[in-house]
Motif scaffolding. Structure first.
Motif, PDB file in Angstrom:
ATOM      1  N   ALA A   1     -58.647 -60.209  18.681  1.00 38.07           N
ATOM      2  CA  ALA A   1     -57.968 -61.192  19.530  1.00 38.07           C
ATOM      3  C   ALA A   1     -58.149 -62.602  18.968  1.00 38.07           C
ATOM      4  O   ALA A   1     -57.202 -63.404  18.948  1.00 38.07           O
ATOM      5  N   LEU A   2     -59.336 -62.940  18.484  1.00 37.83           N
ATOM      6  CA  LEU A   2     -59.587 -64.265  17.893  1.00 37.83           C
ATOM      7  C   LEU A   2     -58.757 -64.474  16.626  1.00 37.83           C
ATOM      8  O   LEU A   2     -58.228 -65.570  16.391  1.00 37.83           O
ATOM      9  N   VAL A   3     -58.621 -63.459  15.802  1.00 38.58           N
ATOM     10  CA  VAL A   3     -57.815 -63.569  14.583  1.00 38.58           C
ATOM     11  C   VAL A   3     -56.352 -63.812  14.946  1.00 38.58           C
ATOM     12  O   VAL A   3     -55.685 -64.670  14.350  1.00 38.58           O
ATOM     13  N   LEU A   4     -55.834 -63.090  15.923  1.00 36.37           N
ATOM     14  CA  LEU A   4     -54.437 -63.275  16.335  1.00 36.37           C
ATOM     15  C   LEU A   4     -54.208 -64.675  16.910  1.00 36.37           C
ATOM     16  O   LEU A   4     -53.225 -65.343  16.582  1.00 36.37           O
ATOM     17  N   VAL A   5     -55.107 -65.145  17.742  1.00 34.15           N
ATOM     18  CA  VAL A   5     -54.979 -66.482  18.319  1.00 34.15           C
ATOM     19  C   VAL A   5     -55.053 -67.532  17.209  1.00 34.15           C
ATOM     20  O   VAL A   5     -54.298 -68.512  17.199  1.00 34.15           O
ATOM     21  N   SER A   6     -55.940 -67.337  16.243  1.00 28.17           N
ATOM     22  CA  SER A   6     -56.069 -68.281  15.118  1.00 28.17           C
ATOM     23  C   SER A   6     -54.794 -68.319  14.281  1.00 28.17           C
ATOM     24  O   SER A   6     -54.349 -69.401  13.864  1.00 28.17           O
ATOM     25  N   LEU A   7     -54.199 -67.172  14.024  1.00 27.38           N
ATOM     26  CA  LEU A   7     -52.955 -67.130  13.249  1.00 27.38           C
ATOM     27  C   LEU A   7     -51.827 -67.853  13.986  1.00 27.38           C
ATOM     28  O   LEU A   7     -51.083 -68.651  13.389  1.00 27.38           O
ATOM     29  N   ILE A   8     -51.713 -67.596  15.259  1.00 26.79           N
ATOM     30  CA  ILE A   8     -50.655 -68.241  16.049  1.00 26.79           C
ATOM     31  C   ILE A   8     -50.882 -69.752  16.092  1.00 26.79           C
ATOM     32  O   ILE A   8     -49.946 -70.541  15.928  1.00 26.79           O
ATOM     33  N   ALA A   9     -52.110 -70.190  16.291  1.00 27.24           N
ATOM     34  CA  ALA A   9     -52.418 -71.624  16.329  1.00 27.24           C
ATOM     35  C   ALA A   9     -52.147 -72.276  14.971  1.00 27.24           C
ATOM     36  O   ALA A   9     -51.627 -73.400  14.897  1.00 27.24           O
ATOM     37  N   GLY A  10     -52.479 -71.585  13.887  1.00 18.03           N
ATOM     38  CA  GLY A  10     -52.230 -72.119  12.537  1.00 18.03           C
ATOM     39  C   GLY A  10     -50.743 -72.302  12.265  1.00 18.03           C
ATOM     40  O   GLY A  10     -50.307 -73.332  11.732  1.00 18.03           O
ATOM     41  N   VAL A  11     -49.951 -71.317  12.641  1.00 24.23           N
ATOM     42  CA  VAL A  11     -48.499 -71.416  12.451  1.00 24.23           C
ATOM     43  C   VAL A  11     -47.925 -72.543  13.314  1.00 24.23           C
ATOM     44  O   VAL A  11     -47.102 -73.348  12.854  1.00 24.23           O
ATOM     45  N   ALA A  12     -48.374 -72.646  14.552  1.00 21.64           N
ATOM     46  CA  ALA A  12     -47.886 -73.705  15.439  1.00 21.64           C
ATOM     47  C   ALA A  12     -48.279 -75.079  14.902  1.00 21.64           C
ATOM     48  O   ALA A  12     -47.468 -76.015  14.904  1.00 21.64           O
ATOM     49  N   TRP A  13     -49.504 -75.232  14.426  1.00 22.23           N
ATOM     50  CA  TRP A  13     -49.974 -76.519  13.888  1.00 22.23           C
ATOM     51  C   TRP A  13     -49.157 -76.911  12.653  1.00 22.23           C
ATOM     52  O   TRP A  13     -48.761 -78.066  12.497  1.00 22.23           O
ATOM     53  N   THR A  14     -48.898 -75.958  11.771  1.00 23.58           N
ATOM     54  CA  THR A  14     -48.095 -76.228  10.571  1.00 23.58           C
ATOM     55  C   THR A  14     -46.679 -76.658  10.946  1.00 23.58           C
ATOM     56  O   THR A  14     -46.148 -77.616  10.390  1.00 23.58           O
ATOM     57  N   ALA A  15     -46.072 -75.971  11.887  1.00 25.15           N
ATOM     58  CA  ALA A  15     -44.719 -76.319  12.317  1.00 25.15           C
ATOM     59  C   ALA A  15     -44.683 -77.715  12.925  1.00 25.15           C
ATOM     60  O   ALA A  15     -43.776 -78.510  12.647  1.00 25.15           O
ATOM     61  N   MET A  16     -45.675 -78.039  13.737  1.00 24.34           N
ATOM     62  CA  MET A  16     -45.720 -79.375  14.344  1.00 24.34           C
ATOM     63  C   MET A  16     -45.941 -80.449  13.279  1.00 24.34           C
ATOM     64  O   MET A  16     -45.317 -81.514  13.326  1.00 24.34           O
ATOM     65  N   SER A  17     -46.793 -80.172  12.316  1.00 25.82           N
ATOM     66  CA  SER A  17     -47.066 -81.138  11.251  1.00 25.82           C
ATOM     67  C   SER A  17     -45.804 -81.426  10.440  1.00 25.82           C
ATOM     68  O   SER A  17     -45.481 -82.586  10.150  1.00 25.82           O
ATOM     69  N   ILE A  18     -45.072 -80.379  10.097  1.00 20.96           N
ATOM     70  CA  ILE A  18     -43.818 -80.562   9.356  1.00 20.96           C
ATOM     71  C   ILE A  18     -42.815 -81.337  10.205  1.00 20.96           C
ATOM     72  O   ILE A  18     -42.121 -82.228   9.717  1.00 20.96           O
ATOM     73  N   GLY A  19     -42.750 -81.030  11.478  1.00 26.47           N
ATOM     74  CA  GLY A  19     -41.845 -81.741  12.385  1.00 26.47           C
ATOM     75  C   GLY A  19     -42.171 -83.219  12.481  1.00 26.47           C
ATOM     76  O   GLY A  19     -41.282 -84.063  12.464  1.00 26.47           O
ATOM     77  N   PHE A  20     -43.447 -83.571  12.562  1.00 28.77           N
ATOM     78  CA  PHE A  20     -43.850 -84.979  12.638  1.00 28.77           C
ATOM     79  C   PHE A  20     -43.484 -85.723  11.361  1.00 28.77           C
ATOM     80  O   PHE A  20     -42.982 -86.844  11.397  1.00 28.77           O
ATOM     81  N   LYS A  21     -43.735 -85.095  10.205  1.00 32.35           N
ATOM     82  CA  LYS A  21     -43.396 -85.732   8.933  1.00 32.35           C
ATOM     83  C   LYS A  21     -41.890 -85.952   8.818  1.00 32.35           C
ATOM     84  O   LYS A  21     -41.432 -87.005   8.385  1.00 32.35           O
ATOM     85  N   HIS A  22     -41.110 -84.966   9.208  1.00 29.91           N
ATOM     86  CA  HIS A  22     -39.650 -85.077   9.164  1.00 29.91           C
ATOM     87  C   HIS A  22     -39.180 -86.172  10.121  1.00 29.91           C
ATOM     88  O   HIS A  22     -38.272 -86.950   9.802  1.00 29.91           O
ATOM     89  N   SER A  23     -39.796 -86.258  11.270  1.00 32.87           N
ATOM     90  CA  SER A  23     -39.438 -87.281  12.253  1.00 32.87           C
ATOM     91  C   SER A  23     -39.673 -88.681  11.698  1.00 32.87           C
ATOM     92  O   SER A  23     -38.847 -89.575  11.896  1.00 32.87           O
ATOM     93  N   VAL A  24     -40.778 -88.888  11.013  1.00 37.58           N
ATOM     94  CA  VAL A  24     -41.081 -90.201  10.432  1.00 37.58           C
ATOM     95  C   VAL A  24     -40.034 -90.573   9.387  1.00 37.58           C
ATOM     96  O   VAL A  24     -39.530 -91.698   9.357  1.00 37.58           O
ATOM     97  N   VAL A  25     -39.673 -89.626   8.524  1.00 28.76           N
ATOM     98  CA  VAL A  25     -38.673 -89.885   7.487  1.00 28.76           C
ATOM     99  C   VAL A  25     -37.323 -90.204   8.113  1.00 28.76           C
ATOM    100  O   VAL A  25     -36.650 -91.162   7.715  1.00 28.76           O
ATOM    101  N   GLU A  26     -36.915 -89.428   9.089  1.00 25.61           N
ATOM    102  CA  GLU A  26     -35.610 -89.650   9.732  1.00 25.61           C
ATOM    103  C   GLU A  26     -35.582 -90.964  10.506  1.00 25.61           C
ATOM    104  O   GLU A  26     -34.569 -91.650  10.523  1.00 25.61           O
ATOM    105  N   THR A  27     -36.693 -91.327  11.127  1.00 23.02           N
ATOM    106  CA  THR A  27     -36.757 -92.605  11.835  1.00 23.02           C
ATOM    107  C   THR A  27     -36.602 -93.759  10.859  1.00 23.02           C
ATOM    108  O   THR A  27     -35.893 -94.731  11.123  1.00 23.02           O
TER     109      THR A  27
END
Length: 164
Positions: A16-42
């Motif tokens: 269960a901890l491994v699955l939660v860690s994988l999901i959190a890692g994917v979500a964090w990466t997606a948010m990080s890419i989104g923030f970087k893209h937002s800064v460039v577009e702004t």
């Protein structure tokens, strides 16, 4: 496991901890890419708005003044408007922000960063072709436009009629 024992095993907990860690890692990466893209577009949007503001100010000068001059001082676009009855003002920066204007073309005269001879524009006699390039860091915005004013024989005929 015996029938009457309740709870989870260590293996189930680790899975269960491994699955939660994988999901959190994917979500964090997606948010990080989104923030970087937002800064460039702004940043792009801000430069685009500044370019539109410059074109609006130039269009206003083209429509309202009898003549005007465009040039570059210290690498920044400057404008001097002239009215027949008032004379000419002094050069003023078109925009308070600092951009690199290299490769901007005004009626075929291209600014390369070297000393630039001012371009005198007579809006009652000619349209003005402008290729405005704003460069900020790695972002470049380019706008091609033609500043127009209704050019007819009316103005010259009106002067001829007044003289007769």
């Amino acid at each position: 496991m015996k029938k009457n024992e309740k709870g989870i095993t260590l293996v189930e907990l680790l899975a269960a901890l491994v699955l939660v860690s994988l999901i959190a890692g994917v979500a964090w990466t997606a948010m990080s890419i989104g923030f970087k893209h937002s800064v460039v577009e702004t940043s792009k949007t801000q430069i685009q708005q500044d370019a539109n503001l410059i074109i609006a100010k130039l269009a206003s000068a083209h429509r309202k003044s009898d003549s005007y001059s465009l040039g570059f001082e210290n690498g920044q676009l400057v404008l001097k408007t002239c009215f027949d009855d008032e004379g000419c003002g002094s050069f003023e920066r078109v925009l308070d922000k600092t951009y690199n204007y290299e490769e901007t073309a005004i009626n075929g005269s291209v600014y390369t960063g070297a000393p630039f001879t001012e371009v005198i524009i007579l809006p009652k006699e000619q349209n003005t072709a402008i290729n405005l390039k704003l460069i900020s860091g790695k972002t470049t915005i380019s706008i091609d436009t033609v500043l127009t004013r209704i050019i007819t024989g009316m103005y010259k005929r009106g002067l001829e009629n007044e003289a007769s």
